[in-house]
Scaffold this active site. Structure first.
Site, mmCIF file in Angstrom:
data_model
loop_
_atom_site.group_PDB
_atom_site.id
_atom_site.type_symbol
_atom_site.label_atom_id
_atom_site.label_comp_id
_atom_site.label_asym_id
_atom_site.label_seq_id
_atom_site.Cartn_x
_atom_site.Cartn_y
_atom_site.Cartn_z
ATOM 1 C CG ASP A 1 -1.754 1.258 1.368
ATOM 2 O OD1 ASP A 1 -2.431 1.600 0.378
ATOM 3 O OD2 ASP A 1 -1.731 1.911 2.420
ATOM 4 C CB SER A 2 0.194 4.768 -0.745
ATOM 5 O OG SER A 2 -0.944 4.977 0.073
ATOM 6 C CE1 TYR B 1 2.550 5.221 -3.833
ATOM 7 C CE2 TYR B 1 0.998 3.423 -4.175
ATOM 8 C CZ TYR B 1 2.289 3.860 -3.971
ATOM 9 O OH TYR B 1 3.315 2.950 -3.914
ATOM 10 N N GLY B 2 -2.758 9.342 -3.431
ATOM 11 C CA GLY B 2 -3.928 10.081 -3.915
ATOM 12 C C GLY B 2 -3.632 11.321 -4.736
ATOM 13 C CB CYS C 1 -3.190 0.889 -2.400
ATOM 14 S SG CYS C 1 -3.191 2.632 -2.851
ATOM 15 C CG ASN C 2 -9.634 1.379 -2.754
ATOM 16 O OD1 ASN C 2 -10.629 0.854 -3.222
ATOM 17 N ND2 ASN C 2 -9.267 1.183 -1.495
ATOM 18 C CB THR C 3 -4.745 5.341 -5.367
ATOM 19 O OG1 THR C 3 -5.640 6.065 -4.509
ATOM 20 C CG2 THR C 3 -4.215 6.281 -6.432
ATOM 21 C CB CYS D 1 -9.316 5.115 0.636
ATOM 22 S SG CYS D 1 -7.631 5.466 1.209
ATOM 23 C CB THR D 2 -6.854 0.127 2.384
ATOM 24 O OG1 THR D 2 -5.704 0.794 1.840
ATOM 25 C CG2 THR D 2 -7.387 -0.871 1.373
ATOM 26 C CG HIS D 3 -5.112 5.391 4.438
ATOM 27 N ND1 HIS D 3 -4.657 4.886 3.242
ATOM 28 C CD2 HIS D 3 -4.015 5.853 5.093
ATOM 29 C CE1 HIS D 3 -3.336 5.044 3.186
ATOM 30 N NE2 HIS D 3 -2.929 5.627 4.285
#
EC number: 5.1.1.3
Length: 271
Positions: free
Chosen positions: A12-13, A44-45, A75-77, A185-187
């Site tokens: 992930d970012s 990354y957004g 990570c979705n992005t 978003c995984t956050h």
């Protein structure tokens, strides 16, 4: 074919993908995992899609080169930016976070109105909107919530400031009457209590983390590469491309005893 004893690679970012790692640890406790948080380049957004793709594939190359049996883009992005490239590039299964969440949202909604929140890059990529296109009788409202990641990466998941931010971001979703909201978003699962408070109890939150862990279980089972129960105890390696101590301080909040340390890493393809 990969060995069942090989680890699952996750990246992930930053710390957000640890929500996916946590779900995988809970659902697949026998599996070895290697997690890379790209804190040296994330979040990354705000980056362009080509920039995200370059960073993500450098980490993917590193993990696959180290012999992982499956690669999880937590990570979705990054999923929106490089999923197709990754699946063409690697000979191990690649699991992403978007489609599992979409399937769950479609199965959950009662009125067909589904909301999606994510980073600006994820929302403008239309990855979620495209994934929902095959679902009949659904109306999608997608909203970018770019500053949420900054708060999570600083460890701020409650308080007046982030609550006010959430109220502003989520107001269009309340107006459109969604009954299901994808945390794209995984956050964002780390803000789920706050988001639920703003949206109300009648709205069901869908976490891509839980659904992605189920998809990993399905893929490993189908390919017959689940780690056997009688294997040695699972090992979990956590790495960060940025400051490992800062990463560990945040990660410990939601991994607890599963986090024993964080190593610095610099994949060879990174600049």
């Amino acid at each position: 074919m990969s060995s069942p004893l090989a680890p699952v690679g996750i990246f992930d970012s930053g710390v957000g993908g640890l929500t996916v790692a946590r779900a995988i640890i809970d659902q697949l406790p026998d599996e070895d995992i290697v997690y890379v948080g790209d804190t040296g380049n994330g979040p990354y957004g705000p980056l362009t899609i080509p920039e995200v793709r370059a960073h993500a594939l450098a980490i993917g190359d590193d993990l696959v080169g180290r012999g992982v049996k499956a690669l999880v883009i937590a990570c979705n992005t990054a999923s929106a930016a490089c999923l197709r490239d990754a699946r063409e590039r690697y000979d191990v299964p690649v699991v992403e976070v978007i489609l599992p969440a979409v399937r769950r949202a479609v199965a959950t909604t009662r009125n067909g109105r589904i909301g999606v929140i994510g980073t600006r890059a994820t929302i403008t990529s239309h990855a979620y909107q495209d994934a929902f296109a095959a679902a009949r009788d659904t109306e999608i409202t997608a909203v970018a919530c770019p500053r949420f990641v900054d708060f999570v990466e600083r460890g701020v998941t409650s308080g007046r400031q982030v609550l006010g931010l959430a109220e502003g971001y989520l107001e269009p979703l309340q107006r459109s009457g969604v009954d299901t909201l994808v945390l794209g978003c995984t956050h964002y699962p780390l803000l789920s209590g706050l988001i639920q408070l703003v949206m109300g109890d009648n709205v069901t939150l869908v976490s891509s983390a839980e659904e992605t862990a189920k998809e990993v279980l399905r893929v490993l089972t189908e390919r017959d590469i689940l780690r056997p129960h009688d294997a040695p105890p699972a090992t979990r390696l956590f790495e960060a491309t940025g400051d490992p101590e800062a990463f560990m301080a945040l990660a410990a909040r939601f991994l607890g005893p599963a986090l024993t340390g964080v190593q610095p890493v610099r994949p060879s393809g990174m600049h």
